[in-house]
Design an enzyme around this catalytic site. Structure first.
Site, PDB file in Angstrom:
ATOM      1  N   SER A 267       0.854  -1.187   0.000  1.00 55.94           N
ATOM      2  CA  SER A 267       0.000   0.000   0.000  1.00 55.94           C
ATOM      3  C   SER A 267       0.889   1.235   0.000  1.00 55.94           C
ATOM      4  O   SER A 267       2.122   1.144   0.073  1.00 55.94           O
ATOM      5  CB  SER A 267      -0.907   0.017   1.232  1.00 55.94           C
ATOM      6  OG  SER A 267      -0.130   0.156   2.416  1.00 55.94           O
ATOM      7  N   LYS A 268       0.246   2.405  -0.060  1.00 57.89           N
ATOM      8  CA  LYS A 268       0.998   3.659  -0.147  1.00 57.89           C
ATOM      9  C   LYS A 268       1.889   3.899   1.071  1.00 57.89           C
ATOM     10  O   LYS A 268       2.874   4.623   0.977  1.00 57.89           O
ATOM     11  CB  LYS A 268       0.027   4.838  -0.331  1.00 57.89           C
ATOM     12  CG  LYS A 268      -0.500   4.960  -1.752  1.00 57.89           C
ATOM     13  CD  LYS A 268      -1.290   6.240  -1.907  1.00 57.89           C
ATOM     14  CE  LYS A 268      -1.712   6.452  -3.363  1.00 57.89           C
ATOM     15  NZ  LYS A 268      -0.556   6.708  -4.237  1.00 57.89           N
ATOM     16  N   ARG A 269       1.559   3.290   2.201  1.00 58.26           N
ATOM     17  CA  ARG A 269       2.413   3.511   3.366  1.00 58.26           C
ATOM     18  C   ARG A 269       3.783   2.860   3.187  1.00 58.26           C
ATOM     19  O   ARG A 269       4.731   3.198   3.890  1.00 58.26           O
ATOM     20  CB  ARG A 269       1.743   2.985   4.636  1.00 58.26           C
ATOM     21  CG  ARG A 269       1.594   1.468   4.707  1.00 58.26           C
ATOM     22  CD  ARG A 269       0.809   1.083   5.965  1.00 58.26           C
ATOM     23  NE  ARG A 269       0.582  -0.346   6.022  1.00 58.26           N
ATOM     24  CZ  ARG A 269       1.445  -1.216   6.536  1.00 58.26           C
ATOM     25  NH1 ARG A 269       2.601  -0.790   7.019  1.00 58.26           N
ATOM     26  NH2 ARG A 269       1.163  -2.504   6.574  1.00 58.26           N
ATOM     27  N   HIS A 270       3.892   1.924   2.240  1.00 53.87           N
ATOM     28  CA  HIS A 270       5.191   1.314   1.953  1.00 53.87           C
ATOM     29  C   HIS A 270       6.009   2.153   0.973  1.00 53.87           C
ATOM     30  O   HIS A 270       7.222   1.981   0.869  1.00 53.87           O
ATOM     31  CB  HIS A 270       4.996  -0.089   1.356  1.00 53.87           C
ATOM     32  CG  HIS A 270       4.374  -1.068   2.308  1.00 53.87           C
ATOM     33  ND1 HIS A 270       3.073  -1.513   2.169  1.00 53.87           N
ATOM     34  CD2 HIS A 270       4.867  -1.675   3.412  1.00 53.87           C
ATOM     35  CE1 HIS A 270       2.801  -2.369   3.148  1.00 53.87           C
ATOM     36  NE2 HIS A 270       3.866  -2.483   3.916  1.00 53.87           N
ATOM     37  N   GLY A 271       5.356   3.035   0.227  1.00 56.53           N
ATOM     38  CA  GLY A 271       6.028   3.826  -0.801  1.00 56.53           C
ATOM     39  C   GLY A 271       5.167   3.859  -2.049  1.00 56.53           C
ATOM     40  O   GLY A 271       3.958   3.622  -1.993  1.00 56.53           O
TER      41      GLY A 271
END
Length: 464
Positions: A240-244
């Site tokens: 997800s976006k929290r990973h990049g």
């Protein structure tokens, strides 16, 4: 048999990096076997599908070099064909009319759950003929699925996978409003497109058993299936976006090269000995499904960035120049042809340190500014009174120098010899004067690229 693969995204959002890997595997497999790689836009979800998402998918695939061999097929334009096949199954006695209302189906599901039974359709209309009370009422068409035995899939990645037919109910293939269901439409489309190998994420594996029942009911040959594991974040959670970055165009915006992204994705869950740097032409020669692992892969942004640096160093400077100039312009820097030529001259040296195109543009910015950029605190600390006096003296010394790189190197060394200095004592303050930073291409190259007038002006400005 001519191998034909397909990538079939839904245009309900951006193209995820996992979808890009699926497209890549389909393209590489077809190239390896001298076949065709196709694209189908599965846009039957009319409420969520958008033209903007379709264009984003096409742009993403084009950037990656994964445009299909034939024009895209749009699933929504084939609904009449999907309905035709459903009616064929009905006429052949391999499907039946089911007259339950949505409310009745929901009540049956709730009752099954309350009684701790699987909420599967009970086949009420499977062997019943409609009576006068059903006359004119809407009905869905359900597949008359086998109840005994099992459905077996010989998967190219997962191996032999089987499910008891008693675990599968009679799925709807045509809704009461005349629209096809997704699982039915996919089978009809893959058959009509001549798809020989369905390579997709393993989240579709459970769908495959139901889809195989449609193939079998129609007497169609099944394609070969290959269900590849998904991509997770470094922590093992769903990416997800929290990973990049997760969308293809995000990686483009961040300055990654498409060949680096494809190389990285190819090696994410697939192996071929110790090879790490695998150009596209090589990939098309060696890729096969036997190298795909069964475990989920984990996205490693540091490894991708390292790989991108390798490809940046190998790239032709002329290819990178327009991208760098575009990024500089987008950042608000205004410059003409003369300043662009400075960047051109510096490009091979700038490539040696950069990991992304964003890095490359940032390191080239000093060459297109009016005067050197203001140094940061660490760099400014090198401009001591002693260093400034030396810069003023050096400017006078270089005034008469021939402005060619080889000559400039000799003149700098001669200056140090005459003054009894080490080259680093001169080079670091000079670097700050010219670029505003302690990191730059070789100092002689930087002097040459800036040109005599600009270089001497920057040196004197720093000395002052």
């Amino acid at each position: 048999m001519t191998v034909r693969t397909r990538f079939a995204p839904s245009p309900t959002g951006f193209l995820h990096i996992g979808g890009a890997r699926t497209a890549l595997f389909n393209a590489l497999f077809s190239r390896r076997h001298k076949g065709q790689y196709l694209l189908r836009i599965e846009d039957t979800d009319k409420q969520r599908s958008t033209q903007e998402a379709v264009q984003q998918i096409l742009d993403s695939l084009a950037w990656l070099g994964l445009s299909p061999d034939e024009p895209p097929v749009f699933q929504s334009r084939r609904e009449a064909r999907h309905a035709e096949v459903a009616r064929e199954l009905l006429a052949a006695g391999k499907a039946y009319r089911a007259y339950e209302t949505p409310e009745e189906l929901q009540a049956a599901r709730e009752k099954a759950i309350a009684e701790k039974r699987p909420p599967r359709y009970d086949g009420y209309w499977r062997d019943r003929e409609p009576g006068p009370e059903q006359e004119g009422k809407p009905f869905a068409i359900r597949l008359k699925a086998p109840r005994d035995g099992e459905t077996v899939v010989e998967d190219e990645v997962q191996g032999t996978v089987r499910v008891a037919n008693s675990e599968l109910d009679d799925m709807i293939i045509l809704r009461s409003d005349g629209t096809p269901t997704y699982l039915h439409a996919v089978v009809v489309d893959d058959h009509d497109m001549g798809i020989t190998h369905v390579i997709r994420g393993d989240d579709h594996l459970t769908n495959t058993f139901r889809q195989c029942q449609v193939y079998d009911a129609m007497g169609w040959k099944r394609p070969r299936f290959a269900h590849i594991p998904l991509i997770h974040g470094a922590d093992g959670a769903k990416l997800s976006k929290r990973h990049g970055a997760v969308s293809v165009l995000e990686f483009r915006e961040q300055g990654f090269l498409p060949e680096a992204v494809c190389n990285y994705l190819m090696r994410l869950g697939w192996g071929h000995g110790d090879e790490e740097i695998i150009p596209r032409d090589r990939a098309e020669q060696i890729f096969d499904l036997s190298g795909v692992g069964r475990a989920a892969s984990r996205m490693d942004y540091a490894k991708l960035t390292h790989l991108n640096g390798v490809y940046l160093r190998q790239a032709e400077p002329e290819r990178l120049l327009p991208e760098v100039m575009h990024r500089l312009s987008a950042g608000g820097l205004l410059f003409g042809t003369d300043k662009a030529e400075r960047v051109r001259a510096l490009m091979p040296a700038l490539q040696e340190r950069a990991k992304t195109l964003a890095d490359l543009a940032a390191s080239a910015a000093f060459a297109v500014t009016d005067g050197a950029p203001a140094p940061d605190a660490k760099s400014a600390a090198l401009l001591t009174p002693e260093a400034k006096a030396r810069l003023a003296d050096l400017a006078e010394f270089l005034e008469a120098a021939p402005w060619e790189r080889a000559d400039l190197e000799h003149w700098l060394r001669d200056y140090c010899d005459v003054k009894g200095l080490k080259l680093k004592d001169v080079a670091q303050p000079l670097r700050v004067a010219l670029t505003g930073s302690t990191m730059s291409p070789p100092i002689d190259l930087t002097l040459e690229a800036l040109g005599r007038a600009e270089a001497l002006e920057r040196i004197r400005a720093a000395a002052a």
